[in-house]
Every structure is written in C-alpha cells, then in structure tokens.
Design an enzyme around this catalytic site. Structure first.
Site, PDB file in Angstrom:
ATOM      1  N   ASP A 133       0.827  -1.219   0.000  1.00  0.00           N
ATOM      2  CA  ASP A 133       0.000   0.000   0.000  1.00  0.00           C
ATOM      3  C   ASP A 133       0.859   1.266   0.000  1.00  0.00           C
ATOM      4  O   ASP A 133       0.368   2.357  -0.284  1.00  0.00           O
ATOM      5  CB  ASP A 133      -0.967   0.006   1.200  1.00  0.00           C
ATOM      6  CG  ASP A 133      -0.286  -0.062   2.563  1.00  0.00           C
ATOM      7  OD1 ASP A 133       0.963  -0.136   2.620  1.00  0.00           O
ATOM      8  OD2 ASP A 133      -1.006  -0.050   3.583  1.00  0.00           O
ATOM      9  N   GLU A 134       2.161   1.119   0.324  1.00  0.00           N
ATOM     10  CA  GLU A 134       3.021   2.324   0.433  1.00  0.00           C
ATOM     11  C   GLU A 134       3.192   3.045  -0.902  1.00  0.00           C
ATOM     12  O   GLU A 134       3.568   4.209  -0.925  1.00  0.00           O
ATOM     13  CB  GLU A 134       4.388   1.953   1.010  1.00  0.00           C
ATOM     14  CG  GLU A 134       4.279   1.332   2.379  1.00  0.00           C
ATOM     15  CD  GLU A 134       5.544   1.434   3.217  1.00  0.00           C
ATOM     16  OE1 GLU A 134       6.487   2.121   2.819  1.00  0.00           O
ATOM     17  OE2 GLU A 134       5.558   0.809   4.294  1.00  0.00           O
ATOM     18  N   TYR A 158      12.133   2.808  -0.702  1.00  0.00           N
ATOM     19  CA  TYR A 158      11.468   1.500  -0.761  1.00  0.00           C
ATOM     20  C   TYR A 158      10.180   1.583  -1.581  1.00  0.00           C
ATOM     21  O   TYR A 158       9.983   0.822  -2.538  1.00  0.00           O
ATOM     22  CB  TYR A 158      11.157   0.991   0.662  1.00  0.00           C
ATOM     23  CG  TYR A 158      10.132  -0.133   0.686  1.00  0.00           C
ATOM     24  CD1 TYR A 158      10.439  -1.388   0.155  1.00  0.00           C
ATOM     25  CD2 TYR A 158       8.854   0.066   1.208  1.00  0.00           C
ATOM     26  CE1 TYR A 158       9.496  -2.418   0.155  1.00  0.00           C
ATOM     27  CE2 TYR A 158       7.906  -0.944   1.210  1.00  0.00           C
ATOM     28  CZ  TYR A 158       8.230  -2.189   0.680  1.00  0.00           C
ATOM     29  OH  TYR A 158       7.292  -3.197   0.672  1.00  0.00           O
ATOM     30  N   LYS A 162       9.140  -0.132  -5.200  1.00  0.00           N
ATOM     31  CA  LYS A 162       7.985  -1.028  -5.385  1.00  0.00           C
ATOM     32  C   LYS A 162       7.036  -0.447  -6.442  1.00  0.00           C
ATOM     33  O   LYS A 162       6.500  -1.180  -7.274  1.00  0.00           O
ATOM     34  CB  LYS A 162       7.236  -1.229  -4.057  1.00  0.00           C
ATOM     35  CG  LYS A 162       7.973  -2.033  -3.007  1.00  0.00           C
ATOM     36  CD  LYS A 162       8.262  -3.470  -3.399  1.00  0.00           C
ATOM     37  CE  LYS A 162       7.024  -4.326  -3.459  1.00  0.00           C
ATOM     38  NZ  LYS A 162       7.366  -5.763  -3.713  1.00  0.00           N
TER      39      LYS A 162
HETATM   40  P1  NAD Z   1      11.187 -10.046   3.821  1.00  0.00           P
HETATM   41  O1  NAD Z   1      12.234  -8.981   3.799  1.00  0.00           O
HETATM   42  O2  NAD Z   1      10.848 -10.715   5.092  1.00  0.00           O
HETATM   43  O3  NAD Z   1      11.563 -11.199   2.775  1.00  0.00           O
HETATM   44  C1  NAD Z   1      12.059 -10.925   1.503  1.00  0.00           C
HETATM   45  C2  NAD Z   1      12.660 -12.194   0.936  1.00  0.00           C
HETATM   46  O4  NAD Z   1      13.142 -11.902  -0.386  1.00  0.00           O
HETATM   47  C3  NAD Z   1      13.854 -12.716   1.733  1.00  0.00           C
HETATM   48  O5  NAD Z   1      13.715 -14.108   1.921  1.00  0.00           O
HETATM   49  C4  NAD Z   1      15.049 -12.406   0.858  1.00  0.00           C
HETATM   50  O6  NAD Z   1      16.117 -13.331   0.994  1.00  0.00           O
HETATM   51  C5  NAD Z   1      14.439 -12.461  -0.538  1.00  0.00           C
HETATM   52  N1  NAD Z   1      15.177 -11.666  -1.522  1.00  0.00           N
HETATM   53  C6  NAD Z   1      15.550 -10.363  -1.431  1.00  0.00           C
HETATM   54  N2  NAD Z   1      16.232  -9.992  -2.532  1.00  0.00           N
HETATM   55  C7  NAD Z   1      16.272 -11.077  -3.347  1.00  0.00           C
HETATM   56  C8  NAD Z   1      16.827 -11.319  -4.628  1.00  0.00           C
HETATM   57  N3  NAD Z   1      17.497 -10.370  -5.280  1.00  0.00           N
HETATM   58  N4  NAD Z   1      16.662 -12.527  -5.195  1.00  0.00           N
HETATM   59  C9  NAD Z   1      15.990 -13.509  -4.527  1.00  0.00           C
HETATM   60  N5  NAD Z   1      15.473 -13.349  -3.301  1.00  0.00           N
HETATM   61  C10 NAD Z   1      15.598 -12.148  -2.707  1.00  0.00           C
HETATM   62  O7  NAD Z   1       9.907  -9.360   3.169  1.00  0.00           O
HETATM   63  P2  NAD Z   1       8.352  -9.549   3.499  1.00  0.00           P
HETATM   64  O8  NAD Z   1       7.974  -8.610   4.568  1.00  0.00           O
HETATM   65  O9  NAD Z   1       8.054 -10.983   3.628  1.00  0.00           O
HETATM   66  O10 NAD Z   1       7.732  -8.983   2.133  1.00  0.00           O
HETATM   67  C11 NAD Z   1       7.536  -9.845   1.008  1.00  0.00           C
HETATM   68  C12 NAD Z   1       6.926  -9.050  -0.115  1.00  0.00           C
HETATM   69  O11 NAD Z   1       5.677  -8.495   0.286  1.00  0.00           O
HETATM   70  C13 NAD Z   1       7.775  -7.855  -0.571  1.00  0.00           C
HETATM   71  O12 NAD Z   1       7.671  -7.748  -1.969  1.00  0.00           O
HETATM   72  C14 NAD Z   1       7.129  -6.658   0.108  1.00  0.00           C
HETATM   73  O13 NAD Z   1       7.330  -5.486  -0.645  1.00  0.00           O
HETATM   74  C15 NAD Z   1       5.672  -7.085   0.110  1.00  0.00           C
HETATM   75  N6  NAD Z   1       4.840  -6.535   1.205  1.00  0.00           N
HETATM   76  C16 NAD Z   1       5.245  -6.633   2.504  1.00  0.00           C
HETATM   77  C17 NAD Z   1       4.401  -6.180   3.527  1.00  0.00           C
HETATM   78  C18 NAD Z   1       4.784  -6.286   4.974  1.00  0.00           C
HETATM   79  O14 NAD Z   1       4.077  -5.756   5.839  1.00  0.00           O
HETATM   80  N7  NAD Z   1       5.863  -6.982   5.347  1.00  0.00           N
HETATM   81  C19 NAD Z   1       3.166  -5.600   3.201  1.00  0.00           C
HETATM   82  C20 NAD Z   1       2.802  -5.492   1.844  1.00  0.00           C
HETATM   83  C21 NAD Z   1       3.641  -5.983   0.868  1.00  0.00           C
HETATM   84  O1  DAU Z   2       2.423  -0.909   4.553  1.00  0.00           O
HETATM   85  C1  DAU Z   2       3.084  -2.049   4.084  1.00  0.00           C
HETATM   86  C2  DAU Z   2       4.546  -1.971   4.479  1.00  0.00           C
HETATM   87  O2  DAU Z   2       4.605  -2.188   5.879  1.00  0.00           O
HETATM   88  C3  DAU Z   2       5.415  -2.974   3.740  1.00  0.00           C
HETATM   89  O3  DAU Z   2       5.398  -2.699   2.369  1.00  0.00           O
HETATM   90  C4  DAU Z   2       6.857  -2.934   4.268  1.00  0.00           C
HETATM   91  O4  DAU Z   2       7.627  -3.942   3.632  1.00  0.00           O
HETATM   92  C5  DAU Z   2       6.812  -3.183   5.756  1.00  0.00           C
HETATM   93  O5  DAU Z   2       8.121  -3.088   6.294  1.00  0.00           O
HETATM   94  C6  DAU Z   2       5.888  -2.180   6.456  1.00  0.00           C
HETATM   95  O6  DAU Z   2       6.435  -0.838   6.402  1.00  0.00           O
HETATM   96  P1  DAU Z   2       6.396   0.158   7.651  1.00  0.00           P
HETATM   97  O7  DAU Z   2       7.472   1.150   7.491  1.00  0.00           O
HETATM   98  O8  DAU Z   2       5.015   0.654   7.885  1.00  0.00           O
HETATM   99  O9  DAU Z   2       6.737  -0.901   8.833  1.00  0.00           O
HETATM  100  P2  DAU Z   2       7.693  -0.808  10.121  1.00  0.00           P
HETATM  101  O10 DAU Z   2       7.427  -2.015  10.945  1.00  0.00           O
HETATM  102  O11 DAU Z   2       9.102  -0.494   9.761  1.00  0.00           O
HETATM  103  O12 DAU Z   2       7.108   0.463  10.900  1.00  0.00           O
HETATM  104  C7  DAU Z   2       5.754   0.525  11.305  1.00  0.00           C
HETATM  105  C8  DAU Z   2       5.516   1.894  11.926  1.00  0.00           C
HETATM  106  O13 DAU Z   2       6.255   1.983  13.163  1.00  0.00           O
HETATM  107  C9  DAU Z   2       6.018   3.059  11.079  1.00  0.00           C
HETATM  108  O14 DAU Z   2       5.140   4.158  11.236  1.00  0.00           O
HETATM  109  C10 DAU Z   2       7.380   3.398  11.667  1.00  0.00           C
HETATM  110  C11 DAU Z   2       7.202   3.054  13.139  1.00  0.00           C
HETATM  111  N1  DAU Z   2       8.434   2.561  13.838  1.00  0.00           N
HETATM  112  C12 DAU Z   2       9.106   1.531  13.266  1.00  0.00           C
HETATM  113  C13 DAU Z   2      10.246   1.026  13.870  1.00  0.00           C
HETATM  114  C14 DAU Z   2      11.022  -0.113  13.240  1.00  0.00           C
HETATM  115  C15 DAU Z   2       8.821   3.117  15.040  1.00  0.00           C
HETATM  116  O15 DAU Z   2       8.183   4.043  15.565  1.00  0.00           O
HETATM  117  N2  DAU Z   2       9.944   2.615  15.645  1.00  0.00           N
HETATM  118  C16 DAU Z   2      10.686   1.605  15.098  1.00  0.00           C
HETATM  119  O16 DAU Z   2      11.713   1.192  15.689  1.00  0.00           O
END
Ligand code: NAD
Ligand code: DAU
Length: 352
Positions: A133-134, A158, A162
């Site tokens: 959603d970012e 980031y 994306k």
């Molecule tokens: P993560 O960082 O936990 O995992 C990413 C994985 O991708 C890792 O296993 C890493 O080794 C692999 N990777 C990175 N670069 C690579 C490369 N060049 N080749 C092959 N593998 C590679 O991430 P996540 O939080 O599980 O997110 C997964 C996907 O979902 C991402 O595309 C992210 O943008 C998207 N997403 C995440 C969230 C969230 O809240 N975490 C929300 C919405 C969308």
């Molecule tokens: O919205 C989806 C995204 O959510 C994904 O695409 C990203 O991969 C995922 O990392 C996440 O992004 P955020 O930046 O929202 O997540 P994060 O856990 O890093 O931070 C959540 C919120 O908390 C954000 O407003 C920043 C704040 N924060 C985060 C950290 C790590 C703090 O206040 N202190 C912290 O130490």
C-alpha cells in the site's frame, strides 16, 4: 490439476507463509521456492515443510536473468508468485541503490524471463506480483482510504522501488500481453517477521527490557493484517483473480503506533507475568523517520465483493498469538539477530 509454481522470496516473512499454505493445501502442485537468502531470508522458517515431496528450494538471485529463464523453463513453471524484495523502509533510506537493484531490476529480470520462456503461449500462465500500500503515498486523518484507483505517490526509496516494479509489471501486460495480477497489501504482522520491523522488534526489546524507539510522536497510523490472512488472500487471487487486474488487501484495522505499542507492552507483560504497565517506561521517543508517511488505510471492498475474501482473525486474537509465538521462539529470534542461521545454511548449501 497439476501445476508447477515458482514462489520468489519464500524464505522471508510473508513468502514462508505463502509457501507453507501452498505446499500443505495443494499436494498435487510442485512448489519451487526461489530465494537469494539475504539477511531477511531464513530457511528455518520452513523447517516444518522442507522434506515434503512437492517442495523444492532454489537458491538464486532474481536479478540473474539466465538463471531465472533456466528455472522457469526446466521446471515448466506456469505460475509465478513474486514476493522477493528488499522490504524495510529504514534500510532503503540508508541504501537506496540496493532497493532499486533488487526490487526494480530483479522484478524486471523475472518478467523478462517469463516473457521469453512462455514465448506468447500464455494459456494457464500467470505472473502474480506482490506489492504494498506504500506506493499510494500517505493519507490524512480524514477517514479516506487507498482504493485500487488511488494515484501512485511513493515517498521512500522503498516505496518508489515497489511503485516502479508495479509499473513494469503492468507495462509487460499492456505491451507484450503477459498475464499479470498485482496486489497491494497493508502492514503484515505474525510469526517469522525479521525483528527490525516494529512488532517483533518491540516484543524482543520488551523481553530484554531494552528501550522501545518510537519515531516522532508515535502518531502515524498503519493498517495491520495477520500474515496468514494475507497468504489466504494470495491463494484466492492466484486461483481466481482476473488477468490484468489489481486488488487491494487489508484488514480495516487501523492503529496509531503509540496505541499499538501500548497493546504490545500490555500483552507481553501479561504473558511474562509482569504487573500491568511494567514496561511502559521503556518507551523512548526518538527522531522521526525521514519522509515518514502519516497514515495508511486500505479499502479491500473489491476483493471482498469479487472474490469473497475477508480477514479471518480479529486483531486482539492475532496480536496475542503473535506475542506468544515470539516469546516461545526466543531461539529463532536469537539466531536471526546473531547471524547464526546465515552460517548454518551457508554451510548446508556449500557456500563460502
Ligand atoms: P522479507 O524482507 O521478510 O523477505 C524478503 C525475501 O526476499 C527474503 O527471503 C530475501 O532473501 C528475498 N530476496 C531479497 N532480494 C532477493 C533477490 N534479489 N533474489 C531472490 N530473493 C531475494 O519481506 P516480506 O515482509 O516478507 O515482504 C515480502 C513481499 O511483500 C515484498 O515484496 C514486500 O514489498 C511485500 N509486502 C510486505 C508487507 C509487509 O508488511 N511486510 C506488506 C505489503 C507488501
Ligand atoms: O504498509 C506495508 C509496508 O509495511 C510494507 O510494504 C513494508 O515492507 C513493511 O516493512 C511495512 O512498512 P512500515 O514502514 O510501515 O513498517 P515498520 O514495521 O518499519 O514500521 C511501522 C511503523 O512503526 C512506522 O510508522 C514506523 C514506526 N516505527 C518503526 C520502527 C522499526 C517506530 O516508531 N519505531 C521503530 O523502531
């Protein structure tokens, strides 16, 4: 029907839940988990399913076009679920080039590989790109939501990387006819998330009575979804989503950071047997994240109306399950924070 499915990033947080769900639910499918195993990739996340006959791990970098073509061709891959990415906003502020390489060039190389190998034979093929959603930017406190029609307006390196990858996916559909689906999901939480992200970092810090760094005033809002519900949505969309379409995925579950942090503190203290409020003194307000988006909120009505998906878990239940999991899996946390697992799996795959 037998399918050969390539899941990229399957050793990461969300990817491991998707791989587990597909391996368990579809014994007739062959699931190939392709991952570079960066700091965020951890095969221990999949130890419960790694011996299953329908599961294969491939260690590779999505930026390597030739290897991507080989993997798709040799395994007769018909479906790709692409999650591999650099995913942490704070790291993207420090190292934007790493994000452009993995998220933009990596996605582009995977698209090109699929296009070349499928070579216009697109029947029963799908390239499903997992996004965030970012890419939509930020909302005010005005009750509005991101819909599938919201204009892209990314602010961090980031989210810009994306957004760029999403554009390439749609360009391959419009230009070459590649069958694609894009989904944009809100913040996920649950087991196996790397403890640099808010929820696992804070659970771990409370456990060790370390400061809890709250960015700015803690007033930013995120929309939290339990990771297994995201994996369930991916399953539904992979099988029934419309070619060329976009779906938003979210839980209608907005939390101001500071309120969420208080829930985490309360839950950890309760489960550790501490008197209520014990760990509130760990809250430490620190300098805000640069370009910190104020509010994210996803409208996932389209997904509900068209494909019938809804979150299965209430937040209170999800957060308690999550805190319990991290407290019961301290060894997993210690391993991923110490780098032990990297050495272990490097040895397993005979790398230097
Ligand atoms: P993560 O960082 O936990 O995992 C990413 C994985 O991708 C890792 O296993 C890493 O080794 C692999 N990777 C990175 N670069 C690579 C490369 N060049 N080749 C092959 N593998 C590679 O991430 P996540 O939080 O599980 O997110 C997964 C996907 O979902 C991402 O595309 C992210 O943008 C998207 N997403 C995440 C969230 C969230 O809240 N975490 C929300 C919405 C969308
Ligand atoms: O919205 C989806 C995204 O959510 C994904 O695409 C990203 O991969 C995922 O990392 C996440 O992004 P955020 O930046 O929202 O997540 P994060 O856990 O890093 O931070 C959540 C919120 O908390 C954000 O407003 C920043 C704040 N924060 C985060 C950290 C790590 C703090 O206040 N202190 C912290 O130490």
């Amino acid at each position: 029907m037998k399918k050969n499915i390539l899941i990229t990033g399957g050793a990461g947080f969300i990817g491991s839940h998707v791989v587990r769900l597909f391996v368990n639910k579809y014994p007739d499918y062959n699931i190939y988990n392709l991952d570079k195993l960066t700091y965020a990739g951890n095969l221990a996340n999949l130890s419960d399913i790694e011996a299953r006959p329908n599961y294969t791990f491939v260690k590779a970098d999505i930026c390597d076009l030739e290897t991507m073509k080989e993997v798709i061709a040799e395994n007769n891959i018909t479906g790709i679920i692409h999650l591999a990415a650099e995913s942490h906003v704070d790291r993207s502020i420090k190292d934007p080039l790493v994000f452009a390489q993995a998220n933009v060039m990596g996605t582009l190389s995977l698209l090109q590989a699929a296009k070349e190998v499928w070579n216009g034979d697109y029947s029963d093929k799908i390239f499903y790109h997992i996004s965030t959603d970012e890419v939509y930017g930020t909302l005010d406190f005005d009750g509005t939501f991101f819909t599938e029609d919201t204009k892209y307006d990314p602010h961090s390196p980031y989210s810009a990387s994306k957004a760029s990858s999403d554009h390439f996916v749609r360009a391959y559909h419009d230009t070459y006819g590649l069958p694609v689906i894009v989904t944009n999901c809100s913040n996920n939480y649950g087991p196996y998330q790397f403890p640099e992200k808010l929820i696992p970092l804070f659970i771990n810090n409370i456990r060790h009575q370390k400061p809890l760094p709250v960015y700015g005033k803690g007033e930013n809002v995120r929309d939290w979804l339990y990771v297994v519900d995201h994996a369930r949505a991916i399953d539904v969309i992979f099988h029934r989503g419309k070619n060329g379409d976009t779906y938003n995925i979210g839980g209608f579950n907005e939390w101001k950071n500071i309120d969420l942090i208080k829930v985490i503190i309360k839950t950890v203290d309760k489960l550790l047997g501490n008197p209520e409020g014990t760990s509130e003194s760990l809250i430490t307000y620190v300098t805000d994240r640069a370009g910190h988006d104020l509010r994210y909120a996803i409208d996932s009505t389209k997904l509900k109306n068209e494909l019938g998906w809804e979150p299965s878990l209430q937040f209170e239940e999800g957060i308690e399950k999550t805190v319990k999991w991290y407290l019961e899996n301290q060894e997993w946390l210690d391993n991923v924070t110490s780098g032990e697992y990297e050495n272990y799996y490097r040895k397993m795959y005979n790398q230097k």
